[in-house]
Scaffold this motif. Structure first.
Motif, PDB file in Angstrom:
ATOM      1  N   PRO A  47      24.302   8.102  18.806  1.00 55.07           N
ATOM      2  CA  PRO A  47      25.489   7.833  17.985  1.00 55.07           C
ATOM      3  C   PRO A  47      26.779   8.380  18.580  1.00 55.07           C
ATOM      4  CG  PRO A  47      24.339   9.737  17.117  1.00 55.07           C
ATOM      5  CD  PRO A  47      23.548   9.280  18.326  1.00 55.07           C
ATOM      6  N   SER A  97      30.574   3.115  23.273  1.00 58.35           N
ATOM      7  CA  SER A  97      29.295   3.735  22.932  1.00 58.35           C
ATOM      8  C   SER A  97      28.439   3.799  24.196  1.00 58.35           C
ATOM      9  CB  SER A  97      28.586   2.906  21.860  1.00 58.35           C
ATOM     10  OG  SER A  97      28.265   1.615  22.380  1.00 58.35           O
ATOM     11  N   LEU A 140      29.583   8.720  15.534  1.00 66.08           N
ATOM     12  CA  LEU A 140      29.853   7.745  14.481  1.00 66.08           C
ATOM     13  C   LEU A 140      30.171   8.456  13.175  1.00 66.08           C
ATOM     14  CD1 LEU A 140      26.919   5.244  15.166  1.00 66.08           C
ATOM     15  CD2 LEU A 140      29.320   4.975  15.808  1.00 66.08           C
ATOM     16  N   THR A 184      28.618   7.140   6.689  1.00 63.30           N
ATOM     17  CA  THR A 184      28.927   6.123   5.686  1.00 63.30           C
ATOM     18  C   THR A 184      28.229   6.498   4.390  1.00 63.30           C
ATOM     19  OG1 THR A 184      29.109   4.397   7.381  1.00 63.30           O
ATOM     20  CG2 THR A 184      28.762   3.678   5.108  1.00 63.30           C
ATOM     21  N   GLN A 231      21.418   6.099   6.890  1.00 60.81           N
ATOM     22  CA  GLN A 231      22.214   5.494   7.972  1.00 60.81           C
ATOM     23  C   GLN A 231      21.606   5.776   9.328  1.00 60.81           C
ATOM     24  OE1 GLN A 231      26.208   6.958   7.863  1.00 60.81           O
ATOM     25  NE2 GLN A 231      26.834   5.950   9.769  1.00 60.81           N
ATOM     26  N   GLU A 264      25.886   2.704  12.532  1.00 61.45           N
ATOM     27  CA  GLU A 264      27.174   2.780  11.853  1.00 61.45           C
ATOM     28  C   GLU A 264      27.080   2.518  10.371  1.00 61.45           C
ATOM     29  OE1 GLU A 264      30.673   1.413  14.706  1.00 61.45           O
ATOM     30  OE2 GLU A 264      28.975   0.044  14.804  1.00 61.45           O
ATOM     31  N   HIS A 265      26.011   1.865   9.936  1.00 60.20           N
ATOM     32  CA  HIS A 265      25.903   1.468   8.532  1.00 60.20           C
ATOM     33  C   HIS A 265      24.420   1.351   8.173  1.00 60.20           C
ATOM     34  CE1 HIS A 265      26.466  -0.934   4.859  1.00 60.20           C
ATOM     35  NE2 HIS A 265      27.751  -0.583   4.908  1.00 60.20           N
ATOM     36  N   ASN A 272      27.729  -4.333  16.923  1.00 55.25           N
ATOM     37  CA  ASN A 272      27.447  -3.243  17.862  1.00 55.25           C
ATOM     38  C   ASN A 272      25.953  -3.153  18.195  1.00 55.25           C
ATOM     39  OD1 ASN A 272      30.152  -2.801  18.027  1.00 55.25           O
ATOM     40  ND2 ASN A 272      30.178  -0.994  16.732  1.00 55.25           N
TER      41      ASN A 272
END
Length: 492
Positions: free
Chosen positions: A84, A95, A215, A218, A230, A234-235, A445
């Protein structure tokens, strides 16, 4: 009659020191490569053993084990998806996976161009066409200074990831190893995901943040009383869809010689990791795979079971459209989401999103700022709709063709019950389920990189399914490729 469906390395007669002492083993009609074609030669030439490494990749026999270099490259590529961390290069934030693709894209394209990734196919051309088209639309629609970064990213993530899969995965052995590495990564991640789901903390991102940029966490509302994990993505959606792509491969592709109980246990851990995301798309993908596996198990004796399933799906769509006061899409969204609010939001996304697509249907809009009511977020939770909005219907058609052609060709070939047939099932189930799931979520991503990489790994399945016509070989119209300098017998 020589079996031309087998690689030359398998058809050749073994030459031993004793046989060399007795002289040439075969005289008469042979063929050799001349100006890119196979031509006859009546010269008595001893057939020397062929070195599979000297043959084009598509002819090489699947090795009993992978080389250390290839193992390390596969591990390295997949490992970057679990990192991450972020790095700033000027005004651009990269990244680890993007950095790796920047380095490897020229290499993988060169290997593909010279035939080291197997036979070049229409699917390869479509991937290149989509990547170039997507990058070009950015320059057409945006200021050149603003277009450089998004154009480069879509080119790297699409073509770079796909051709990495084409080059690294060339047979059943490397396919099994690739998915095994990804599954091991998820298994190692699983305890942290469970803790995150129960506690609501982000231990992995917090740890990565101690060593530099990472990152951003979230935080979303709980579902079913649990936080949405997560992990290192990212999500939660991206974590869930990534894990879900490994459910069917855990059963069919990896650990081929393990018992069903062992493989089911591995698949259960992957499913648990998927559940921690509490993502609509991830759960939908997983359920579609379970449904396909169940159908395959129950109707195994029926040869045309997949034609029957497709016919039933088409019939259900038509009947729903005729008898229901809602469209099939509305019904699908209602049953595929967690609650009424989510389903209503996705319906609005579809209505306003498709209207925006048709305002610039050919080349798209170039940005993600679509017209919508003020109370809606800018999140367009539909991968296919996002592609159409960004790159137009041309971009959507190119990428959708990659998926459909890959599935159509990869589903053919193999004999029921053999190892290759099992790999095909696991691969096709995972890709079909992902195609369905991303109707309700978007990928970006690392999750998108993984998806394109997976499409690339199916290249050898597409090649293995291509029939070879002996009659055409006799007429000199087509022939299996032969390495320059080697000879092969003509059919007797």
């Amino acid at each position: 009659m020589t079996d031309l469906n087998r690689p030359l390395a398998l058809r050749r007669t073994m030459v031993t020191p004793a046989s060399r002492a007795r002289g040439p083993q075969r005289k008469g009609p042979l063929v050799r490569v001349h100006n890119g074609r196979l031509v006859r030669t009546d010269t008595a030439v001893e057939r020397q053993p062929l070195d599979p490494s000297s043959l084009p990749t598509e002819m090489a026999v699947a090795p009993a084990h992978l080389s250390l270099a290839r193992r390390l490259m596969i591990i390295g590529f997949i490992a970057t998806l679990f990192l991450p961390s972020l790095y700033d290069v000027g005004s651009i934030r990269l990244s680890p996976s993007l950095i790796l693709l920047i380095v490897t894209l020229p290499v993988t394209l060169d290997l593909w161009a010279v035939g080291r990734a197997g036979q070049r196919s229409v699917i390869d051309a479509l991937v290149l066409a989509f990547a170039i088209w997507a990058a070009a639309t950015r320059f057409l629609l945006l200021d050149p200074r603003d277009a450089i970064e998004p154009a480069g990213v879509v080119l790297l993530q699409s073509a770079g990831a796909y051709f990495a899969g084409r080059v690294l995965v060339r047979d059943a052995s490397s396919m099994r190893y690739t998915f095994a590495v990804a599954i091991i990564g998820v298994i190692l991640l699983a305890p942290f995901l469970v803790w995150e789901s129960v506690s609501g903390t982000k231990p992995l991102l917090d740890l990565a943040g101690r060593f530099g940029q990472a990152l951003a966490p979230t935080y979303m509302e709980e579902r079913w009383g649990f936080s949405r994990a997560q992990g290192v993505f990212e999500h939660p959606i991206l974590l869930g869809v990534f894990c879900a792509t490994l459910v069917a491969p855990a059963i069919y592709i990896t650990a081929a010689r393990r018992t069903l109980a062992f493989r089911s246990g591995i698949a259960s851990i992957v499913a648990m990791a998927t559940l921690t995301s509490l993502s609509t798309g991830a759960l939908l993908s997983m359920n579609v795979q379970f449904a396909l596996m169940t159908w395959n198990l129950l109707l195994r004796p029926v040869q045309r079971r997949w034609i029957i399933l497709i016919a039933l799906c088409v019939a259900a769509f038509v009947m729903t459209d005729l008898l229901s006061d809602r469209t099939p899409f509305h019904l699908f969204v209602d049953y595929a989401t967690f609650n009424t609010r989510n389903s209503y939001n996705r319906i609005l996304i579809w209505e306003f999103g498709t209207a925006d697509v048709m305002r610039s249907p050919l080349i798209g809009h170039g940005t993600d700022e679509w017209e919508r009511p003020a109370y809606m977020s800018n999140s367009m939770d539909n991968f296919w709709l996002v592609i159409a909005y960004r790159y137009g219907l041309i971009g959507l058609a190119l990428l959708a063709s990659v998926f459909m052609l890959t599935l159509f060709r990869a589903s053919k070939g193999g004999t029921a019950g053999d190892d290759e047939a099992a790999i095909r099932l696991g691969y096709v189930f995972a890709v079909v389920a992902t195609m369905v799931a991303i109707v309700s979520v978007h990928l970006w991503n690392n999750s998108y990189i993984w998806l394109m990489f997976v499409l690339g790994t199916g290249g050898w399945l597409v090649e293995a399914a291509r029939p070879r016509n002996e009659a055409k070989v006799r007429r000199g119209q087509a022939a299996p490729p032969v390495a320059p300098g080697h000879f092969a017998p003509l059919p007797s």
